[in-house]
Design an enzyme around this catalytic site. Structure first.
Site, short mmCIF file in Angstrom:
data_model
loop_
_atom_site.label_atom_id
_atom_site.label_comp_id
_atom_site.label_asym_id
_atom_site.label_seq_id
_atom_site.Cartn_x
_atom_site.Cartn_y
_atom_site.Cartn_z
N ASP A 216 0.81 -1.23 0.00
CA ASP A 216 0.00 0.00 0.00
C ASP A 216 0.84 1.28 0.00
O ASP A 216 0.31 2.36 -0.22
CB ASP A 216 -0.98 0.02 1.18
CG ASP A 216 -0.31 -0.31 2.51
OD1 ASP A 216 0.85 0.10 2.72
OD2 ASP A 216 -0.95 -0.99 3.34
N HIS B 205 6.87 -7.47 -1.00
CA HIS B 205 5.96 -7.94 -2.04
C HIS B 205 5.74 -6.91 -3.14
O HIS B 205 4.76 -6.98 -3.88
CB HIS B 205 4.61 -8.35 -1.43
CG HIS B 205 4.70 -9.57 -0.57
ND1 HIS B 205 3.66 -10.03 0.22
CD2 HIS B 205 5.72 -10.45 -0.37
CE1 HIS B 205 4.05 -11.12 0.87
NE2 HIS B 205 5.28 -11.39 0.52
N CYS C 153 6.87 -3.57 -17.41
CA CYS C 153 6.57 -4.29 -18.65
C CYS C 153 6.89 -5.77 -18.48
O CYS C 153 7.91 -6.15 -17.89
CB CYS C 153 7.39 -3.69 -19.79
SG CYS C 153 7.18 -4.54 -21.37
N CYS D 33 10.12 -6.12 -21.53
CA CYS D 33 11.41 -5.43 -21.36
C CYS D 33 11.71 -5.08 -19.90
O CYS D 33 12.80 -4.61 -19.58
CB CYS D 33 11.47 -4.17 -22.22
SG CYS D 33 10.41 -2.81 -21.63
N CYS E 99 3.30 -1.13 -23.27
CA CYS E 99 4.50 -0.51 -22.71
C CYS E 99 5.01 0.60 -23.63
O CYS E 99 5.31 0.35 -24.80
CB CYS E 99 5.58 -1.57 -22.51
SG CYS E 99 7.20 -0.90 -22.11
N CYS F 256 8.49 -0.23 -25.23
CA CYS F 256 8.39 -1.20 -26.33
C CYS F 256 7.80 -0.54 -27.58
O CYS F 256 8.24 -0.82 -28.71
CB CYS F 256 7.53 -2.39 -25.91
SG CYS F 256 8.29 -3.51 -24.72
N GLY G 243 1.10 -7.57 12.87
CA GLY G 243 0.02 -7.65 11.89
C GLY G 243 0.22 -8.63 10.76
O GLY G 243 -0.26 -8.40 9.65
N THR G 244 0.91 -9.74 11.02
CA THR G 244 1.08 -10.77 9.99
C THR G 244 0.86 -12.13 10.62
O THR G 244 1.20 -12.36 11.79
CB THR G 244 2.48 -10.72 9.35
OG1 THR G 244 2.66 -11.85 8.50
CG2 THR G 244 3.58 -10.72 10.41
N SER G 245 0.29 -13.04 9.85
CA SER G 245 0.02 -14.40 10.35
C SER G 245 1.21 -15.32 10.16
O SER G 245 1.17 -16.49 10.56
CB SER G 245 -1.21 -14.98 9.64
OG SER G 245 -1.01 -14.99 8.23
#
Length: 335
Positions: free
Chosen positions: A135, A163, A171, A174, A196, A199, A255-257
């Site tokens: 986020d 993440h 792209c 490329c 793109c 490209c 805040g993570t499992s």
């Protein structure tokens, strides 16, 4: 198993029977206050109060996607799987879902927990923040998060997005990286992927000299899906190795499992180093850790991360008011 402290109960209790629990909670706060090199690992739980809707409620993002694609059945995990790109219909669902998530993130505000992580940095306590979230709320608060064509730096980068970055696209051919544009988000929302520009320019240049045409790639959100490598994976590995050599003395997991394999490995390696310095590993989350974490996590604060950081800061101001007076002098305002 880790010592579990029910945050909401202890904050509201004045019972003599809960004295040891309240004392243990204050001891955790004291660990934060005394720590000098804190590593923070965070997940979606720290953004719950930011205004980003959850995925599964009636107004959640899954419901929005299902309303647009009623004949398609895609699970939450599948929405973040790289296999989506093997099928045009499922890739359209992915683009729509990510566009909705992107718009919600743009409208969201950093939480008390995000502000707490930023304060650890301004007070010289934060060794590094590692987040699963895409986020970008840490960026909003000025935590240098690297990437965006500049890689990750050992000293400058304060927050690592494990993440990826929802504010960027890249792209598929490329790998050129761009800041997300409003018109591209609109195309994603309709289930389409933009071409793109790099490209396109290359192809037009080849046409001008009658050379063989090259393929034009499409843009996709620059986040890391299941079963695909992180574009900056080597850099992240080097940062982690470097941070472990800097002797972290406290690990905060918020805040993570702790379900993702790569994140579990990162946490276990940091925990080993922290314990080697007689430091603590603190887990703040609504759900309890599994038996896998026995001997790794020392204390589980069961509750909301926002309420816990507020408790820590209240005790911090009482124990070391000078820390907060210095914050006023540096920032020119009362935090």
């Amino acid at each position: 198993m880790p010592t579990t402290l029910d945050l909401a109960h202890l904050l509201s209790s004045t019972s003599h029977e809960d004295f040891s629990g309240r004392r243990a909670l204050s001891d955790v706060s004291l660990s934060v206050i005394k720590a000098r090199r804190i590593v923070v690992v965070s997940g979606a739980g720290i953004s719950c109060s930011s205004g980003i809707p959850d995925f599964r409620s009636p107004q959640g993002l899954y419901s929005l996607v299902k309303a647009k694609y009623p004949d398609q059945v895609v699970s939450g995990k599948e929405l973040f799987s790289s296999s989506l790109f093997l099928n045009p219909s499922t890739s359209s669902i992915f683009y729509t879902f990510i566009a909705e998530l992107s718009l919600q993130c743009q409208a969201a505000q950093p939480t008390k927990t995000h502000h707490f992580i930023a304060r650890l940095e301004t007070k010289g306590k934060l060794l590094r923040s590692y987040t699963q979230n895409v986020d970008g709320l840490e960026r909003r608060l000025g935590l240098e998060s690297g990437g965006r064509g500049k890689g990750l730096k050992k000293k400058e980068t304060k927050n690592v997005e494990l993440h990826g970055d929802l504010g960027r696209v890249r792209c598929v051919v490329c790998w050129k990286d761009y800041e997300t544009r409003e018109e591209w988000v609109k195309m994603f929302r309709d289930g389409d992927a933009p071409d793109c520009p790099t490209c396109q320019d290359r192809c037009e240049e080849r046409i001008s000299r009658n050379a063989r045409l090259t393929p034009i790639g499409t843009l996709r959100p620059s986040i890391v899906l299941y079963d695909e490598p992180h574009p900056l994976g080597d850099d992240i590995g080097q940062l982690q190795t470097y941070d472990m050599s800097r002797s972290p003395d406290l690990l905060l997991i918020m805040g993570t499992s702790l379900k993702v394999h790569g994140l579990k490995r990162l946490v276990k390696e940091f925990a080993k180093v922290v314990h080697g310095r007689n430091g603590k590993v603190i887990f703040i989350n609504q759900t309890a850790p599994s038996k896998e974490w026995q001997g790794i996590i020392d204390v589980h604060i069961q509750g909301e991360t926002d309420k816990w950081v507020q408790k820590v800061e209240e005790e911090w101001k009482k124990i070391r008011p000078g820390d907060w007076e210095m914050q006023m002098n540096l920032d020119g305002e009362v935090v």
